[in-house]
Design a protein around this motif. Structure first.
Motif, PDB file in Angstrom:
ATOM      1  N   THR A  44       0.742  -1.248  -0.038  1.00  0.00           N
ATOM      2  CA  THR A  44      -0.022  -0.049   0.094  1.00  0.00           C
ATOM      3  C   THR A  44       0.781   1.509  -0.085  1.00  0.00           C
ATOM      4  O   THR A  44       2.018   1.321   0.326  1.00  0.00           O
ATOM      5  CB  THR A  44      -0.941  -0.078   1.419  1.00  0.00           C
ATOM      6  N   LYS A  45       0.251   2.169  -0.643  1.00  0.00           N
ATOM      7  CA  LYS A  45       0.938   3.618  -0.435  1.00  0.00           C
ATOM      8  C   LYS A  45      -0.109   4.804  -0.789  1.00  0.00           C
ATOM      9  O   LYS A  45      -0.627   4.536  -1.790  1.00  0.00           O
ATOM     10  CB  LYS A  45       1.902   3.659  -1.607  1.00  0.00           C
ATOM     11  N   GLY A  46      -0.263   5.437   0.142  1.00  0.00           N
ATOM     12  CA  GLY A  46      -1.090   6.616   0.063  1.00  0.00           C
ATOM     13  C   GLY A  46      -2.653   6.232   0.001  1.00  0.00           C
ATOM     14  O   GLY A  46      -3.561   7.007  -0.849  1.00  0.00           O
ATOM     15  N   GLY A  47      -2.901   5.112   0.588  1.00  0.00           N
ATOM     16  CA  GLY A  47      -4.400   4.643   0.598  1.00  0.00           C
ATOM     17  C   GLY A  47      -4.747   3.839  -0.583  1.00  0.00           C
ATOM     18  O   GLY A  47      -5.853   3.807  -0.770  1.00  0.00           O
ATOM     19  N   ASP A  48      -3.789   3.444  -1.542  1.00  0.00           N
ATOM     20  CA  ASP A  48      -3.955   2.703  -2.590  1.00  0.00           C
ATOM     21  C   ASP A  48      -3.012   1.435  -2.560  1.00  0.00           C
ATOM     22  O   ASP A  48      -1.851   1.576  -2.187  1.00  0.00           O
ATOM     23  CB  ASP A  48      -3.971   3.401  -4.056  1.00  0.00           C
ATOM     24  N   ILE A  49      -3.452   0.622  -3.523  1.00  0.00           N
ATOM     25  CA  ILE A  49      -2.677  -0.786  -3.456  1.00  0.00           C
ATOM     26  C   ILE A  49      -2.140  -1.056  -4.712  1.00  0.00           C
ATOM     27  O   ILE A  49      -2.488  -0.543  -6.015  1.00  0.00           O
ATOM     28  CB  ILE A  49      -3.928  -2.112  -3.322  1.00  0.00           C
ATOM     29  N   TYR A  50      -0.840  -1.436  -4.692  1.00  0.00           N
ATOM     30  CA  TYR A  50      -0.051  -1.610  -6.122  1.00  0.00           C
ATOM     31  C   TYR A  50       0.770  -2.822  -5.840  1.00  0.00           C
ATOM     32  O   TYR A  50       0.753  -3.411  -4.988  1.00  0.00           O
ATOM     33  CB  TYR A  50       1.241  -0.467  -5.868  1.00  0.00           C
ATOM     34  N   LYS A  51       1.480  -3.392  -7.161  1.00  0.00           N
ATOM     35  CA  LYS A  51       1.963  -4.386  -7.108  1.00  0.00           C
ATOM     36  C   LYS A  51       3.263  -4.180  -8.126  1.00  0.00           C
ATOM     37  O   LYS A  51       3.471  -3.339  -8.945  1.00  0.00           O
ATOM     38  CB  LYS A  51       1.460  -5.499  -7.456  1.00  0.00           C
ATOM     39  N   ILE A  60       5.660  -0.565 -12.006  1.00  0.00           N
ATOM     40  CA  ILE A  60       4.934  -0.785 -10.701  1.00  0.00           C
ATOM     41  C   ILE A  60       3.504  -0.286 -11.106  1.00  0.00           C
ATOM     42  O   ILE A  60       3.036   0.581 -12.165  1.00  0.00           O
ATOM     43  CB  ILE A  60       5.201   0.619  -9.830  1.00  0.00           C
ATOM     44  N   VAL A  61       2.496  -1.263 -10.882  1.00  0.00           N
ATOM     45  CA  VAL A  61       1.051  -1.388 -11.380  1.00  0.00           C
ATOM     46  C   VAL A  61       0.345  -0.969 -10.075  1.00  0.00           C
ATOM     47  O   VAL A  61       0.203  -1.614  -9.073  1.00  0.00           O
ATOM     48  CB  VAL A  61       0.729  -2.688 -11.649  1.00  0.00           C
ATOM     49  N   GLN A  62      -0.832   0.137 -10.542  1.00  0.00           N
ATOM     50  CA  GLN A  62      -1.585   0.595  -9.343  1.00  0.00           C
ATOM     51  C   GLN A  62      -2.879  -0.337  -9.632  1.00  0.00           C
ATOM     52  O   GLN A  62      -3.363  -0.451 -10.687  1.00  0.00           O
ATOM     53  CB  GLN A  62      -1.883   2.142  -9.587  1.00  0.00           C
ATOM     54  N   LEU A  63      -3.295  -1.021  -8.436  1.00  0.00           N
ATOM     55  CA  LEU A  63      -4.680  -1.742  -8.555  1.00  0.00           C
ATOM     56  C   LEU A  63      -5.736  -1.146  -8.110  1.00  0.00           C
ATOM     57  O   LEU A  63      -6.877  -1.775  -8.483  1.00  0.00           O
ATOM     58  CB  LEU A  63      -4.026  -2.932  -7.773  1.00  0.00           C
ATOM     59  N   THR A  64      -5.626  -0.035  -7.208  1.00  0.00           N
ATOM     60  CA  THR A  64      -7.043   0.405  -6.748  1.00  0.00           C
ATOM     61  C   THR A  64      -6.839   1.921  -7.034  1.00  0.00           C
ATOM     62  O   THR A  64      -5.826   2.501  -7.014  1.00  0.00           O
ATOM     63  CB  THR A  64      -7.247  -0.032  -5.151  1.00  0.00           C
ATOM     64  N   PHE A  65      -8.078   2.774  -6.907  1.00  0.00           N
ATOM     65  CA  PHE A  65      -8.117   3.940  -7.503  1.00  0.00           C
ATOM     66  C   PHE A  65      -9.361   4.727  -6.635  1.00  0.00           C
ATOM     67  O   PHE A  65      -9.507   5.773  -6.768  1.00  0.00           O
ATOM     68  CB  PHE A  65      -8.618   4.056  -8.958  1.00  0.00           C
ATOM     69  N   ASN A  66      -9.837   4.170  -5.809  1.00  0.00           N
ATOM     70  CA  ASN A  66     -11.087   4.633  -4.989  1.00  0.00           C
ATOM     71  C   ASN A  66     -11.120   4.365  -3.661  1.00  0.00           C
ATOM     72  O   ASN A  66     -11.072   3.155  -3.279  1.00  0.00           O
ATOM     73  CB  ASN A  66     -12.246   4.241  -5.747  1.00  0.00           C
ATOM     74  N   GLY A  67     -11.235   5.349  -2.767  1.00  0.00           N
ATOM     75  CA  GLY A  67     -11.167   5.128  -1.330  1.00  0.00           C
ATOM     76  C   GLY A  67      -9.819   4.805  -0.818  1.00  0.00           C
ATOM     77  O   GLY A  67      -8.830   4.992  -1.415  1.00  0.00           O
ATOM     78  N   GLY A  68     -10.189   4.400   0.589  1.00  0.00           N
ATOM     79  CA  GLY A  68      -8.656   3.941   1.322  1.00  0.00           C
ATOM     80  C   GLY A  68      -8.356   2.710   1.205  1.00  0.00           C
ATOM     81  O   GLY A  68      -9.619   1.937   1.800  1.00  0.00           O
ATOM     82  N   ASN A  69      -7.447   2.012   0.847  1.00  0.00           N
ATOM     83  CA  ASN A  69      -7.263   0.567   0.605  1.00  0.00           C
ATOM     84  C   ASN A  69      -6.114   0.246   1.325  1.00  0.00           C
ATOM     85  O   ASN A  69      -4.818   0.887   1.106  1.00  0.00           O
ATOM     86  CB  ASN A  69      -7.099   0.322  -0.874  1.00  0.00           C
ATOM     87  N   TYR A  70      -6.164  -0.650   2.082  1.00  0.00           N
ATOM     88  CA  TYR A  70      -4.998  -1.414   2.962  1.00  0.00           C
ATOM     89  C   TYR A  70      -4.886  -2.839   2.930  1.00  0.00           C
ATOM     90  O   TYR A  70      -5.718  -3.455   2.884  1.00  0.00           O
ATOM     91  CB  TYR A  70      -5.150  -0.659   4.238  1.00  0.00           C
ATOM     92  N   PHE A  71      -3.732  -3.301   3.723  1.00  0.00           N
ATOM     93  CA  PHE A  71      -3.614  -4.572   4.119  1.00  0.00           C
ATOM     94  C   PHE A  71      -3.765  -5.640   3.152  1.00  0.00           C
ATOM     95  O   PHE A  71      -4.389  -6.591   3.303  1.00  0.00           O
ATOM     96  CB  PHE A  71      -4.527  -4.930   5.436  1.00  0.00           C
ATOM     97  N   PRO A  72      -3.143  -5.689   1.808  1.00  0.00           N
ATOM     98  CA  PRO A  72      -3.531  -6.581   0.920  1.00  0.00           C
ATOM     99  C   PRO A  72      -2.716  -7.968   1.173  1.00  0.00           C
ATOM    100  O   PRO A  72      -1.748  -7.994   1.756  1.00  0.00           O
ATOM    101  CB  PRO A  72      -2.543  -6.013  -0.370  1.00  0.00           C
ATOM    102  N   SER A  73      -3.589  -8.914   0.918  1.00  0.00           N
ATOM    103  CA  SER A  73      -3.167 -10.445   0.945  1.00  0.00           C
ATOM    104  C   SER A  73      -3.436 -11.251  -0.136  1.00  0.00           C
ATOM    105  O   SER A  73      -4.312 -11.098  -0.699  1.00  0.00           O
ATOM    106  CB  SER A  73      -3.807 -10.969   2.141  1.00  0.00           C
ATOM    107  N   TRP A  74      -2.362 -11.843  -0.754  1.00  0.00           N
ATOM    108  CA  TRP A  74      -2.276 -12.587  -1.993  1.00  0.00           C
ATOM    109  C   TRP A  74      -2.372 -14.042  -1.673  1.00  0.00           C
ATOM    110  O   TRP A  74      -2.047 -14.578  -0.681  1.00  0.00           O
ATOM    111  CB  TRP A  74      -0.860 -12.443  -2.517  1.00  0.00           C
TER     112      TRP A  74
END
Length: 239
Positions: A44-51, A60-74
């Motif tokens: 996570t960075k700045g409330g979005d999720i990247y890989k 770097i690929v941004q995966l989310t663009f809306n809201g606050g997004n945290y704690f990704p689990s693969w």
């Protein structure tokens, strides 16, 4: 402590404490998780999720663009990323979502504003169940298990004490988590709710498992360091 902005970031290190390496992601990235094949990291960075693929020149690929997004689990099969988000939540509360690893098919899988947030998901190896930190209408969050349809399967703790950061062992038999008390204590519990066991005395946070399930890593608040300890609370070592 002692890290400036240029040094802040995501690192990996061998379990023996050698070969510390900084992974090339932007500063102030956090909550990293490996892909099962070890080739990607999601964060996570700045409330979005990247890989990002671990090759230094990868995009770097941004995966989310809306809201606050945290704690990704693969997920263990490599097909999904679970995370918590307040996207499309009229009250700003965070709930568990999942998406394909390319960011498509994003959908919220549980929504329970009447009792409270559901956060910090981590996959079981079956790809159906997730361990979560769930507010159940009293005190702080408890450790619970849900499935990808949003069904509540089990409530493993229910003592009104803040329980958070659940991580599932690779065999799916145990969950390690942080319980609020003495500046954070690490506990493990069987996925059936039995054998609650305290692993660390205090000043402990963000636990995780070694791949073989024999050791547990965690961070300390003061000083900010990473430790590894065996699953029964012995042989503590600083990394």
């Amino acid at each position: 402590g002692g890290i400036n902005d240029e040094e802040y970031g995501i690192y990996d290190i061998n379990i023996n404490g050698e070969d510390l390496r900084r992974i090339s992601v932007p500063e102030f990235a956090g909550s990293p998780d490996w892909s099962p094949d070890g080739n990607w990291i999601v964060y996570t960075k700045g409330g979005d999720i990247y890989k990002k693929k671990l090759a230094d020149d990868s995009v770097i690929v941004q995966l989310t663009f809306n809201g606050g997004n945290y704690f990704p689990s693969w997920s263990k099969d490599g097909q999904w990323i679970a995370f918590d988000s307040n996207a499309d939540s009229p009250n700003g509360m965070h709930f568990v979502w999942k998406m394909r690893t390319d960011g498509t098919e994003r959908r919220r899988i549980i929504y329970s504003p009447e009792t409270g947030e559901v956060r910090q998901p981590d996959w079981f190896p079956d790809g159906i169940r997730l361990a979560v930190a769930r507010f159940v209408g009293h005190g702080g969050p408890e450790i619970a298990i849900i499935d990808t349809m949003g069904n509540s399967l089990a409530l493993l703790t229910n003592d009104g004490i803040f329980d958070r950061s659940p991580r599932v062992s690779n065999d799916g038999l145990y969950i390690v988590f942080e319980k609020d008390g003495n500046w954070g204590q690490i506990f493990r519990i069987k996925a059936d709710g039995s054998e609650l066991f305290r692993v660390s005395e205090g000043n402990s946070t963000t636990p995780d498992w070694s791949p073989d399930g024999n050791r547990i890593t965690y961070s300390s608040y003061e000083p900010q360091q990473i430790f590894v300890i065996d699953r029964n609370g012995f042989l503590k070592r600083k990394l």
